[in-house]
Design a protein around this motif. Structure first.
Motif, PDB file in Angstrom:
ATOM      1  N   VAL A   1       0.858  -1.181   0.000  1.00  0.00           N
ATOM      2  CA  VAL A   1       0.000   0.000   0.000  1.00  0.00           C
ATOM      3  C   VAL A   1       0.888   1.222   0.000  1.00  0.00           C
ATOM      4  CG1 VAL A   1      -1.882   1.173   1.171  1.00  0.00           C
ATOM      5  CG2 VAL A   1      -1.565  -1.297   1.466  1.00  0.00           C
ATOM      6  N   PRO A   2       0.738   2.080  -0.968  1.00  0.00           N
ATOM      7  CA  PRO A   2       1.622   3.245  -1.009  1.00  0.00           C
ATOM      8  C   PRO A   2       1.362   4.165   0.187  1.00  0.00           C
ATOM      9  CG  PRO A   2      -0.066   3.371  -2.721  1.00  0.00           C
ATOM     10  CD  PRO A   2      -0.229   2.051  -2.079  1.00  0.00           C
ATOM     11  N   PHE A   3       2.384   4.333   1.033  1.00  0.00           N
ATOM     12  CA  PHE A   3       2.224   5.218   2.171  1.00  0.00           C
ATOM     13  C   PHE A   3       3.610   5.761   2.569  1.00  0.00           C
ATOM     14  CE2 PHE A   3       2.398   5.863   6.791  1.00  0.00           C
ATOM     15  CZ  PHE A   3       1.453   6.861   6.904  1.00  0.00           C
ATOM     16  N   GLY A   4       3.768   7.053   2.408  1.00  0.00           N
ATOM     17  CA  GLY A   4       4.997   7.716   2.863  1.00  0.00           C
ATOM     18  C   GLY A   4       6.248   7.149   2.206  1.00  0.00           C
ATOM     19  N   GLY A   5       6.121   6.709   1.003  1.00  0.00           N
ATOM     20  CA  GLY A   5       7.317   6.180   0.336  1.00  0.00           C
ATOM     21  C   GLY A   5       7.431   6.737  -1.073  1.00  0.00           C
ATOM     22  N   LEU A   6       8.158   5.987  -1.896  1.00  0.00           N
ATOM     23  CA  LEU A   6       8.397   6.446  -3.259  1.00  0.00           C
ATOM     24  C   LEU A   6       7.747   5.478  -4.232  1.00  0.00           C
ATOM     25  CD1 LEU A   6      12.199   7.157  -2.937  1.00  0.00           C
ATOM     26  CD2 LEU A   6      10.431   8.898  -3.209  1.00  0.00           C
ATOM     27  N   ALA A   7       7.226   6.029  -5.251  1.00  0.00           N
ATOM     28  CA  ALA A   7       6.707   5.200  -6.322  1.00  0.00           C
ATOM     29  C   ALA A   7       7.729   5.191  -7.448  1.00  0.00           C
ATOM     30  CB  ALA A   7       5.383   5.776  -6.827  1.00  0.00           C
TER      31      ALA A   7
ATOM     32  N   LEU B   1       6.651   0.310  -8.610  1.00  0.00           N
ATOM     33  CA  LEU B   1       6.953  -0.326  -7.319  1.00  0.00           C
ATOM     34  C   LEU B   1       6.884   0.757  -6.263  1.00  0.00           C
ATOM     35  CD1 LEU B   1       7.890  -3.240  -6.602  1.00  0.00           C
ATOM     36  CD2 LEU B   1      10.221  -2.345  -6.550  1.00  0.00           C
ATOM     37  N   HIS B   2       6.248   0.467  -5.154  1.00  0.00           N
ATOM     38  CA  HIS B   2       6.222   1.414  -4.033  1.00  0.00           C
ATOM     39  C   HIS B   2       7.201   0.938  -2.989  1.00  0.00           C
ATOM     40  CE1 HIS B   2       2.771   3.703  -5.495  1.00  0.00           C
ATOM     41  NE2 HIS B   2       2.331   2.529  -5.990  1.00  0.00           N
ATOM     42  N   VAL B   3       8.151   1.806  -2.643  1.00  0.00           N
ATOM     43  CA  VAL B   3       9.152   1.401  -1.644  1.00  0.00           C
ATOM     44  C   VAL B   3       9.121   2.403  -0.497  1.00  0.00           C
ATOM     45  CG1 VAL B   3      10.679   0.198  -3.198  1.00  0.00           C
ATOM     46  CG2 VAL B   3      10.962   2.640  -2.864  1.00  0.00           C
ATOM     47  N   ALA B   4       9.482   1.903   0.689  1.00  0.00           N
ATOM     48  CA  ALA B   4       9.566   2.775   1.863  1.00  0.00           C
ATOM     49  C   ALA B   4      10.849   2.459   2.590  1.00  0.00           C
ATOM     50  CB  ALA B   4       8.376   2.545   2.780  1.00  0.00           C
ATOM     51  N   VAL B   5      11.251   3.349   3.484  1.00  0.00           N
ATOM     52  CA  VAL B   5      12.492   3.141   4.219  1.00  0.00           C
ATOM     53  C   VAL B   5      12.243   3.553   5.659  1.00  0.00           C
ATOM     54  CG1 VAL B   5      13.339   5.429   3.546  1.00  0.00           C
ATOM     55  CG2 VAL B   5      14.949   3.704   4.324  1.00  0.00           C
TER      56      VAL B   5
END
Lengths: 360, 719
Positions: free
Chosen positions: A292-298, A338-342
């Motif tokens: 789920v895209p949240f506070g990250g980068l697409a 791709l949705h990535v978060a860190v």
């Protein structure tokens, strides 16, 4: 045995400054590694410590002894060269004994030391051969043996593994570390290979443009790079860097990058100023894929490298290349989004002008 | 119109052709004149009084050789102008024909000079001898007696000035001193004349003059000319050639005949050289050639030559011009003694000069020195070994040929060898021309030289003597084996010379090469060029320059030594060539100067291939600079140096230039090496080519053996 202390060391060749204001201290018995890209001055620093070059300014001390003006032979050191530098006209045994004979040790002592050294390095069968009859790995061992039998206060290694093939390199690397542990002699090791640096070092010095950028235990340096250079130099694939602006919204800090947002959390630390131009650094390993895209980068993927156990996904963010390490088999392909978060504590922030980390 | 022109042209050409064919070819005349004398001769010939003449100027040192080569083939000149003392040789070789003329108008000494066994071989043209040059600024009157020279000077001579400049170590210039005591260099029956009481007294007098500082020591022609020209000599004994040097207006001088010696009352009579026009056998049969010869010696031509070239005529009926120098030489020539024409004269010079030098150096008293000279003369003039049977040679050559043929046949039957030969035929096609050139230019002369070593006698009438030459050399001609000048003595000197030189070359070359290879050295390229310079200069130029530097009175080395006096060191000028040790040292110094750049360049080349890290490893391992040099650098450059040392040793072993030009074998041939000794046998001692060739073959054998031996050693103990 000796500690090494260097103060304000500088070296210029004509108009070219190779080293400038180098200060460093290596504790007694430590295995220190100088690492940096080619031309950073690490080999020159080693040669200054060996006494093969004279510094333009500064002081070098072994323990309490100021050795700055001493000849190499007066410094009680042994050195392993990149080309091994074996004496081509002497047998392996004579190569090992060369320094001992110059010291005028009694022949029995020489024999004993040569025997011991060759046993440690497995050179027994090669003692009567000439260097040109040896393989690269064998020559490397002889070069190490020649250093060991002299029982110096300080070992110097100048990229000793760079002429070996990859398999041998890993093997010898382990042996060097083992030798160090059994001998306990202070060692300085120069390399451009970060794997060697990370695995061998007790204390690692990252050099860049004639200066020590950062030093410390390898994992510390890896985890908390003080500059953008160190952050980018260590780690493979190297850290992703994105230009962004600091923002504070709804009680949390974040960085805005090309219209997207990387969250930094609520915890504040020095240097966090709203609207400040920063460079964000994220290691490919620290990114997690979000369903789920949240506070990250697409990311729109341009290329995917499958290595079996892991894979690397490549994309561009705001024109900068961006790599993500995908832990398990995530079935993505070029063109996918791709949705990535860190995790907030894994985000490195650097001043865009100075390149200094905001976290220290 | 055009046709008429063509016809006229054709007729003219035909006429020219016919006249050329009908008229004999022009008379060919060879001479060795230069400058004024050449111009005078050309003017005489151009006057056309003696028909058509083809003139050719031949260098004087090659004159005899060219005549000897050309005339027997019918290619040489009809007439040639040369000095009379060569007549003995020319007559023996049949190069010159009898040339009768009316002697009435000629000076008796000139006629005597061209007369051999009652026959005249050439018409005298001019007379040349030495006379006394007097510097009028320093001298009050022309003294009649030699003993009055010192008292005729205006004021005591300052230091740097000499009373009488002459080449006191040359037998030619000593001859007048000898004749003043009634002696002669070559006695009746071709015996050595420079011996006995008269000769001893003449030497004592010359030595006395040298000891008083009246004459310069070790003077050569250049020094005499320099001293007199610069006004630093009150008197000089020299020939017309000095006058040609004295063009400076400031020097006022006279030329007078040599003075008398008071103890004997006799005149110092110099040796007279008569230049004569001689006819080759072919020329003697051509009337127009004889006409030209007669005309060249005529009163008219003599007068012309005297006016133009200022040479003293051989005729007595020519009116002398007002030129005082010419008059002086003319008077001197009247009292001169013609140089003997006998070929034995050639064996006189070397022993005589050695004796003169020994006496002047004070190493030997006149009696012993002259006895030794006589022994040398007799040694050189000893009869050639008896002709030997050719049978052993024929058998040896035959056996060798048979053995070679057998070996060839055996190889040819080997199928592998045959296949290899067939396979390499195309390769031979590429090297055949090089092989031919090698055979022609290297092996041919080598074999010819070896063949000559089996003969004795002079060129033209040599006989096969087997190994007699070798036996004579190896047995030191019956004398003590290690006597001065024996093969073994010269060999020892040569070996010492080679070892010392190569050691110095190596030490200096290695040191400088290593220094120049240091990366920190600034202006390296400049030093490198400067240090290679000695190598780039032709060796004979260097050798002559060094010989000048070692001159006892005027050399740079002496000047440096004298400078040391300023620091309280008491040094005397060293007569470098009077003792073996110093003469040898001077030779070695010159040759080291010539030879070290080669070793330096080789060292530098070897050093560039030396890995820098190995040297640094040694430095870290605790080696001092010296230990790095001896334990690392030397062993590593050794493989490149060994061939250079072998080459250098061969070059030094045969370094003729330095030995011949610097010490010239002085003192007394002790510094001669094998090649210069071989040269002396061939060219200064009666042209004993066979004997000299035997020397050369021995030298070749020694060097060949030595290189084989060193190869063997290297194979035995490889690096």
């Amino acid at each position: 045995m000796a500690s090494v202390a260097i103060e304000r060391l500088g070296k210029r060749f004509g108009a070219t400054t190779v080293l400038e204001g180098v200060d460093l201290a290596i504790p007694d018995g430590a295995f220190a590694v100088f690492v940096g890209p080619s031309g950073c001055g690490k080999s020159t620093l080693l040669r200054l410590i060996a006494g093969l070059e004279r510094p333009t300014e500064g002081v070098i001390r072994f323990g309490e002894r100021d050795v700055t003006a001493l000849e190499p032979r007066e410094r009680d050191i042994a050195m392993v060269f990149q080309s091994y530098a074996l004496y081509p006209h002497l047998t392996v045994r004579e190569n090992l004994a060369f320094g001992l004979k110059l010291k005028k040790l009694p022949p029995r002592e020489i024999d004993a030391r040569v025997a011991e050294g060759s046993r440690m390095l497995g050179l027994d069968a090669l003692l009567e051969r000439m260097p040109k009859q040896l393989s690269g790995g064998q020559r490397q061992r002889v070069a190490m043996g020649r250093a060991i039998v002299r029982r110096p206060g300080l070992f110097l290694f100048d990229e000793p593994l760079s002429n070996l093939d990859a398999a041998l390199r890993g093997q010898v690397r382990v042996e060097i570390r083992k030798l160090h542990e059994s001998l306990g002699t202070t060692s300085i090791y120069v390399t451009h290979d970060q794997v060697e640096a990370m695995t061998l070092a007790d204390v690692m010095f990252v050099l860049n443009r004639g200066r020590v950028e950062q030093f410390g235990a390898p994992l510390d340096v890896y985890a908390r790079p003080k500059t953008r250079f160190v952050a980018g130099f260590l780690g493979s694939p190297s850290m992703n860097f994105l230009d962004g602006t600091l923002a504070f919204e709804e009680g949390a800090w974040s960085v805005e990058v090309a219209g997207q947002r990387i969250l930094l959390g609520e915890k504040s630390f020095g240097g966090l100023v709203r609207g400040r131009a920063v460079t964000v650094g994220v290691r490919p390993h620290d990114l997690t894929v979000e369903r789920v895209p949240f506070g990250g980068l697409a990311l729109t993927l341009t290329f995917v490298e499958e290595l079996g156990g892991e894979s690397y996904a490549y994309a561009f963010v705001d024109g900068s290349p961006f790599v993500v390490r995908l832990e398990e088999r995530v079935s993505v392909k070029a063109g996918d989004t791709l949705h990535v978060a860190v995790a907030a504590d894994r985000v490195h922030l650097f001043d865009r002008e100075t390149g200094l980390s905001l976290r220290c | 119109m055009l046709a008429a022109r063509l016809l006229a042209f054709g007729v003219a050409t035909f006429a020219l052709l016919v006249s050329t064919l009908a008229g004999a070819s022009p008379v060919r005349l060879w001479h060795a004149y230069r400058g004024e004398e050449q111009r005078a001769l050309e003017a005489l010939v151009a006057s056309g009084a003696a028909g058509e003449v083809e003139l050719l100027a031949v260098p004087s040192d090659a004159f005899a050789a060219k005549l000897g080569a050309a005339i027997p083939l019918g290619e040489g000149p009809d007439l040639f102008i040369d000095a009379h003392e060569r007549l003995g040789d020319y007559v023996r070789q049949g190069l010159v024909a009898e040339l009768p003329f009316d002697p009435a108008a000629f000076a008796p000494s000139a006629v005597r000079g061209v007369t051999l066994a009652g026959r005249t071989y050439g018409i005298p043209l001019s007379r040349k001898c030495v006379a006394l040059y007097v510097n009028r600024d320093l001298v009050l009157s022309h003294p009649e007696w030699l003993e009055d020279l010192a008292s005729s000077v205006r004021s005591p001579l300052a230091s740097g000035y000499v009373l009488l400049a002459y080449e006191n170590r040359s037998a030619y210039y000593h001859a007048p001193w000898l004749t003043a005591f009634g002696g002669e260099l070559l006695a009746e029956g071709d015996r050595f004349g420079f011996v006995g009481e008269r000769a001893e007294r003449s030497l004592e007098l010359a030595k006395n003059w040298l000891d008083r500082g009246w004459v310069p020591s070790n003077a050569d022609g250049a020094l005499v000319a320099q001293l007199f020209r610069s006004g630093r000599a009150a008197f000089a004994i020299s020939g017309p050639w000095l006058a040609g040097d004295l063009h400076s207006e400031s020097l006022r001088y006279d030329v007078v005949p040599l003075p008398k010696v008071r103890v004997t009352g006799l005149v110092m009579r110099p040796m007279l050289t008569i230049e004569a026009v001689m006819a080759s056998p072919r020329g003697a049969r051509r009337p127009e050639a004889l006409k030209l010869a007669t005309w060249l010696a005529s009163r008219e031509a003599a007068g012309e030559r005297m006016r133009r070239a200022h040479v003293v005529s051989a005729r007595t009926d020519v009116e002398l011009p007002a030129d005082p120098v010419l008059r002086g030489f003319s008077a001197a020539a009247d009292s001169a003694v013609p140089m003997p024409t006998s070929t034995a004269m050639r064996a006189v010079w070397e022993p005589s000069e050695k004796a003169i030098r020994k006496v002047l150096n004070g190493t030997l008293d006149p009696r012993s020195a002259l006895r030794e000279a006589q022994r040398r003369f007799d040694d050189v003039r000893r009869p050639p070994p008896p002709p030997a049977s050719r049978t052993p040679l024929v058998i040896a050559i035959g056996a060798a040929l048979i053995a070679a043929a057998l070996a060839l046949v055996r190889r040819a039957r080997d199928p592998v060898f045959r296949a290899e030969v067939r396979a390499s035929v195309p390769a031979y096609r590429y090297v055949i021309h090089a092989a031919l050139v090698l055979v022609l230019l290297v092996f041919g002369p080598l074999c010819a030289g070896a063949a000559i070593s089996l003969t004795a006698g002079r060129p033209g009438d040599s006989v096969y003597v087997g190994l007699a030459n070798f036996w004579a050399i190896l047995s030191a001609r019956g004398g003590p084996l290690f006597a001065s000048g024996s093969f073994y003595c010269v060999l020892a000197v040569t070996v010492a010379w080679t070892l010392l030189n190569v050691a110095c070359h190596l030490a200096l070359g290695l040191t400088l090469g290593v220094l120049l290879s240091r990366p920190v050295l600034r202006m390296k390229a400049v030093y490198r060029v400067l240090l290679i310079l000695p190598w780039a200069v032709p060796s004979y130029v260097t050798a002559l320059a060094w010989k000048g530097m070692f001159h006892r009175q005027f050399g740079a080395v002496t000047a440096l030594l004298l400078r040391a006096r300023a620091f309280g060191v008491d040094v005397e000028p060293i007569d470098w060539f009077a003792r073996f040790s110093t003469a040898f040292a001077a030779n070695v110094a010159t040759n080291v100067w010539l030879g070290f750049p080669f070793m330096m360049v080789v060292t530098m080349a070897a050093m560039t291939s030396l890995p820098r890290e190995v040297l640094e490893a040694a430095e870290v391992d605790g080696a001092t600079r010296w230990q790095r040099f001896t334990k690392i650098v030397v062993p590593l450059v050794r493989p490149s140096m060994i061939p250079a040392v072998a080459l250098g040793a061969v070059w030094t072993f045969n370094m003729f230039n330095v030995v011949f030009l610097v010490s010239g074998g002085e003192p007394d041939g002790q510094t001669d090496i094998l090649v210069s000794e071989a040269y002396r046998w061939a060219f200064t001692r009666q042209a004993q080519y066979g004997y000299a060739a035997a020397y050369s073959v021995l030298i070749f054998g020694l060097l060949f053996g030595a290189t084989r031996l060193s190869d063997w050693f290297r194979r035995k103990a490889p690096l």
